[in-house]
Design an enzyme around this catalytic site. Structure first.
Site, mmCIF file in Angstrom:
data_model
loop_
_atom_site.group_PDB
_atom_site.id
_atom_site.type_symbol
_atom_site.label_atom_id
_atom_site.label_comp_id
_atom_site.label_asym_id
_atom_site.label_seq_id
_atom_site.Cartn_x
_atom_site.Cartn_y
_atom_site.Cartn_z
ATOM 1 N N ARG A 192 -8.525 -6.290 1.157
ATOM 2 C CA ARG A 192 -7.812 -5.025 1.397
ATOM 3 C C ARG A 192 -8.450 -4.390 2.622
ATOM 4 O O ARG A 192 -9.660 -4.134 2.626
ATOM 5 C CB ARG A 192 -7.949 -4.111 0.178
ATOM 6 C CG ARG A 192 -7.552 -2.666 0.463
ATOM 7 C CD ARG A 192 -7.433 -1.831 -0.791
ATOM 8 N NE ARG A 192 -6.269 -2.227 -1.560
ATOM 9 C CZ ARG A 192 -5.773 -1.529 -2.583
ATOM 10 N NH1 ARG A 192 -6.350 -0.408 -2.972
ATOM 11 N NH2 ARG A 192 -4.711 -1.965 -3.226
ATOM 12 N N HIS A 227 1.872 -4.557 1.400
ATOM 13 C CA HIS A 227 1.192 -4.665 0.106
ATOM 14 C C HIS A 227 1.933 -5.728 -0.717
ATOM 15 O O HIS A 227 2.550 -5.438 -1.730
ATOM 16 C CB HIS A 227 1.196 -3.307 -0.601
ATOM 17 C CG HIS A 227 0.207 -3.180 -1.718
ATOM 18 N ND1 HIS A 227 -0.663 -4.198 -2.076
ATOM 19 C CD2 HIS A 227 -0.054 -2.148 -2.579
ATOM 20 C CE1 HIS A 227 -1.402 -3.796 -3.100
ATOM 21 N NE2 HIS A 227 -1.062 -2.564 -3.418
ATOM 22 N N GLN A 286 1.516 -6.367 -4.594
ATOM 23 C CA GLN A 286 2.168 -5.327 -5.389
ATOM 24 C C GLN A 286 3.657 -5.646 -5.550
ATOM 25 O O GLN A 286 4.213 -5.545 -6.648
ATOM 26 C CB GLN A 286 2.000 -3.974 -4.707
ATOM 27 C CG GLN A 286 2.693 -2.837 -5.438
ATOM 28 C CD GLN A 286 2.045 -2.523 -6.770
ATOM 29 O OE1 GLN A 286 0.864 -2.247 -6.840
ATOM 30 N NE2 GLN A 286 2.818 -2.560 -7.839
ATOM 31 N N ASP A 316 6.308 5.886 -3.629
ATOM 32 C CA ASP A 316 4.871 5.700 -3.441
ATOM 33 C C ASP A 316 4.326 7.040 -2.943
ATOM 34 O O ASP A 316 5.098 7.941 -2.578
ATOM 35 C CB ASP A 316 4.644 4.575 -2.409
ATOM 36 C CG ASP A 316 3.169 4.239 -2.195
ATOM 37 O OD1 ASP A 316 2.329 4.595 -3.051
ATOM 38 O OD2 ASP A 316 2.860 3.612 -1.162
ATOM 39 N N CYS A 344 3.931 2.105 -7.519
ATOM 40 C CA CYS A 344 2.798 1.171 -7.511
ATOM 41 C C CYS A 344 1.534 1.814 -8.068
ATOM 42 O O CYS A 344 0.618 1.100 -8.451
ATOM 43 C CB CYS A 344 2.572 0.626 -6.115
ATOM 44 S SG CYS A 344 2.008 1.855 -4.917
ATOM 45 N N ARG A 387 0.600 -6.886 -12.060
ATOM 46 C CA ARG A 387 -0.308 -7.254 -10.966
ATOM 47 C C ARG A 387 -1.167 -8.434 -11.394
ATOM 48 O O ARG A 387 -1.389 -9.373 -10.635
ATOM 49 C CB ARG A 387 -1.221 -6.070 -10.611
ATOM 50 C CG ARG A 387 -0.522 -4.863 -10.005
ATOM 51 C CD ARG A 387 0.073 -5.162 -8.656
ATOM 52 N NE ARG A 387 -0.943 -5.600 -7.695
ATOM 53 C CZ ARG A 387 -1.759 -4.781 -7.023
ATOM 54 N NH1 ARG A 387 -1.678 -3.472 -7.183
ATOM 55 N NH2 ARG A 387 -2.647 -5.267 -6.165
HETATM 56 N N1 NVA Z 1 0.713 3.302 0.249
HETATM 57 C C1 NVA Z 1 -0.482 3.450 -0.562
HETATM 58 C C2 NVA Z 1 -0.511 2.410 -1.623
HETATM 59 C C3 NVA Z 1 -1.684 2.526 -2.572
HETATM 60 C C4 NVA Z 1 -1.734 1.411 -3.569
HETATM 61 C C5 NVA Z 1 -1.707 3.392 0.338
HETATM 62 O O1 NVA Z 1 -1.742 2.561 1.244
HETATM 63 O O2 NVA Z 1 -2.620 4.177 0.130
HETATM 64 N N1 CP Z 2 -1.253 -0.148 -6.678
HETATM 65 C C1 CP Z 2 -2.486 -0.399 -6.197
HETATM 66 O O1 CP Z 2 -2.701 -1.262 -5.338
HETATM 67 O O2 CP Z 2 -3.480 0.338 -6.775
HETATM 68 P P1 CP Z 2 -5.014 0.382 -6.354
HETATM 69 O O3 CP Z 2 -5.098 1.053 -5.021
HETATM 70 O O4 CP Z 2 -5.675 1.173 -7.437
HETATM 71 O O5 CP Z 2 -5.543 -1.013 -6.280
#
Ligand code: NVA
Ligand code: CP
Length: 314
Positions: free
Chosen positions: A108, A135, A138, A231, A271, A299
């Site tokens: 990530r 993502h 997800q 989201d 998500c 997931r």
């Molecule tokens: N769009 C959000 C998703 C979190 C799982 C982010 O990137 O923070």
């Molecule tokens: N949906 C998701 O990726 O959650 P986290 O940021 O908690 O991993």
């Protein structure tokens, strides 16, 4: 091309790194895992997988760690703030080192160029656990949830409302198109999807029998849809970007009034983490249409299936 240094290596950096047939195969396996969680405990026997985080996480971190363990492999969780990533070691050098220890790398991170550089130098599969633009793990879980609730994805309409410029929006565009869905997307002025990704999604949809459409009005976008998704309005890394991430977004909130425009059997996805009262109301999040906790569970199953697939094709 993205994988030029390593053309035979299978990575999962974006949703369209799987063909429709491959996505179907992964989702079918994901469902088998969901129905028999302990039944495949040797699929990745003896392997080690590095899971790196340059941003916070709850679901991704726990679902990868548990999933890898359930497949008989060992997860090496790495908080990148405690490595050299932030202080000048290149992604390329890190990839070459990690490839000598582990059988796959899950990461990530921020800019997509970081994961691309890692994948280009890695000799093991690289999996995107969220970047600024995508993502895809997800969305695999989300598509599994659609299959569970609605039977299939082909020809179903999925509407995403909210920050149409973020990673979830782009992954719904690509992943939904690969799955043969009609993807609709609506966000406020200034928060629209990347033009290139939109065009690529439309191209994929033309082959799979799906479609891609942008809307400005949330109600119009949601009208008759089978799946409504949103989201956070403030993604990780955007907390201090100086933009008003509340006022222009209010018409895109998923609330009972907006949901009333969808198909009567529509499901709602998020998500998570959710900001209740902002992009989604308590009423919808805890209501009959909500599939968000199944989505979170999936997931685990979807990522186990993805890792199994990538190892078989590595
Ligand atoms: N769009 C959000 C998703 C979190 C799982 C982010 O990137 O923070
Ligand atoms: N949906 C998701 O990726 O959650 P986290 O940021 O908690 O991993």
């Amino acid at each position: 091309t993205r994988h030029a240094a390593n053309p035979s290596r299978r990575h999962f950096l974006r949703d369209d790194d799987l063909t429709s047939a491959e996505q179907d195969q992964v989702l079918t396996l994901a469902q088998a895992y969901a129905e028999d969680r302990r039944g495949h405990h040797k699929a990745l026997d003896g392997k080690s997988i590095a899971v790196l985080f340059e941003k916070p996480s709850l679901r991704t971190r726990v679902s990868f760690e548990v999933g890898i363990s359930e497949l008989g492999a060992h997860a090496v969780l790495i908080d990148a703030t405690n490595t050299h990533f932030g202080r000048g070691e290149t992604m390329s050098d890190a990839a070459r080192v990690l490839s000598r220890y582990v059988d796959a790398i899950v990461i990530r991170t921020f800019e997509d160029t970081r994961i691309e550089e890692l994948a280009a130098a890695a000799t093991v599969p690289v999996v995107n656990a969220l970047t600024n633009h995508f993502h895809p793990c997800q969305v695999l879980a989300d598509l599994q949830t659609v299959r569970q609730r609605l039977g299939h994805t082909q020809g179903r309409t999925l509407t995403y409302v909210g920050d149409a410029a973020n990673n979830m929006a782009h992954s719904y565009l690509l992943g939904g198109a690969v799955a043969g869905m009609h993807v609709r997307i609506a966000g406020p002025f200034g928060f629209t999807a990347d033009r290139a990704i939109l065009a690529q999604a439309a191209e994929i949809a033309a082959r799979t029998g799906g479609s891609v459409t942008e809307y400005t009005e949330a109600k119009e976008a949601v009208s008759g849809a089978d799946v409504i998704a949103t989201d956070t309005w403030t993604s990780m890394g955007h907390e201090g970007d100086g933009l008003d991430r509340i006022t222009p977004f209010l018409p895109y909130q998923i609330n009972a009034a907006l949901l009333a425009h969808a198909d009567p059997d529509a499901i709602v996805l998020h998500c998570l983490p959710a900001h209740r009262g902002e992009e989604i109301t308590d009423e919808v999040m805890d209501g009959a249409a909500s599939a968000v906790f199944d989505q979170a569970e999936n997931r685990l199953h979807a990522q186990k299936a993805l890792l199994t697939f990538l190892m078989e094709h590595a």
